[in-house]
Scaffold this active site. Sequence first.
Site, PDB file in Angstrom:
ATOM      1  CG  ASP A  47      -1.909   1.129   1.231  1.00 12.96           C
ATOM      2  OD1 ASP A  47      -1.855   1.974   0.302  1.00 12.96           O
ATOM      3  OD2 ASP A  47      -2.737   1.188   2.153  1.00 12.96           O
ATOM      4  CE  LYS A  50       2.104  12.222 -10.973  1.00 13.99           C
ATOM      5  NZ  LYS A  50       2.482  10.787 -10.979  1.00 13.99           N
TER       6      LYS A  50
END
Length: 456
Positions: free
Chosen positions: A119, A237
């Site tokens: 996860d 990002k």
Amino acid sequence: MPLNILGTILLEGTDKVPGWDYAKKYGPLLLTAGLTKFYFGGSTNTWERDLHGKVYLVTGGTSGIGASLVRELANRGAQLVLLSSQLNEDGSGGAWITDYIDDLRNDTGNQLIYAEHCDLSSLYSIRKFATTWLDQSPPRRLDGILCLAAEAAPIGKVRESSIDGVERQMAINYLGHFHLLTLLEPSLKVQLADRDVRILLASCMSQSIGEIDLNDLLWDERKYPANQPWKVYGTSKLMLSMFAKEYQRRLDSFQRKDGEPNNTKINVVNPGLVRTPSMRRILSMGSIWGLLLYLILYPFWWFVLKSGEQGMQSFLFALNSPEFLKLHGGNYVKECSIVKKEQRSELNNKELQAALFDKTKKVVEILEKRSAIERNRLKKQNGDKSKKKEVKNKALSSNAQIPETDKLSLFKSAFKNQHDPALLSRLSQDQEEKKNERLRSLDRKLEASKKFTSQK
């Protein structure tokens, strides 16, 4: 047929061609639409590479671009390990992911597709997977890591946090992949020198609006921009691209025992605008009405957004092109080509990239320690509850002594729902017989209690 039409046009003119008026009227429009759709579809990878026997770890391989890329790699014979949060920690459960992999194996004829629990929103889960991977002896082959998982928050939604208390976009897009790749560093360093190991990180154009703040790395102190969540997404990002460059330099500085240079290359890929679940969530604003509007406008989205197959082309290029063998890592790939000019100054600032790497590492250590303390507290709390339950069960067993309170309640039960003593003289004959029967029952219970005590 086309030759006949062309001959008729040359010899007799266009008026003799059936339907020419319709073709003249609608032909340019259809041609323009086709060329526009072709343009939005982006470039196509032309490189091919034998992937049989190669092993890849994949995050986000069950939907969107990841699902399309995984299917393509499986068709080419690659061995794939999909990291998923849908499995239980012991590897059980996960009916959906089990069916997904079974279908993928059947469709591609490739049985070397597996799933492991990992996860990305939990640093502890990532460490457990990485520890299991590194504990294998001899070290497992690893030809690449494809980091495709991403979390995109829709506009107007409140801040969502991971299990470690980190904003989910930052936790999954940046921190989770940072933790995974740095933990797997020993595995990357022991790969054979002639092995071409490639790591791909998924980015997007939103990194151009990212905001780097080393004093508030994970957007904890700054007010969460609910009406502009793409700022946080873009920041995650941008940080991922900066991490790729710094991590590449640190891998290159490692001295292998065999004297060979580092054979791991990290590159960042921008697939363009793709019809992924994340994009759908953004466009629908995470609401039912927004989803209805998305469906109504779906022909438009189909026209201007890439499909998963089109979006994966740049990833295939970065995996297959021999061009990357001669280059250092840290490249930015878009439309099946390498972008030479960086769009952000942070991507040329080595000092800032190193500071970001070190700062993130310290943040991860703090979060892991805090998470460990919380797990131990919950474990102790659950252990105390289990201990109390065990003591209670022993007290109720046949070999346990009856507490005084239980003895008292045993005798009191004989007088439950009894008449007031002052009214006993006025009992009828039937009531008198019932009273005597209750007294005899009390005597039997008393004898049973004495017998139980004497046995102890």
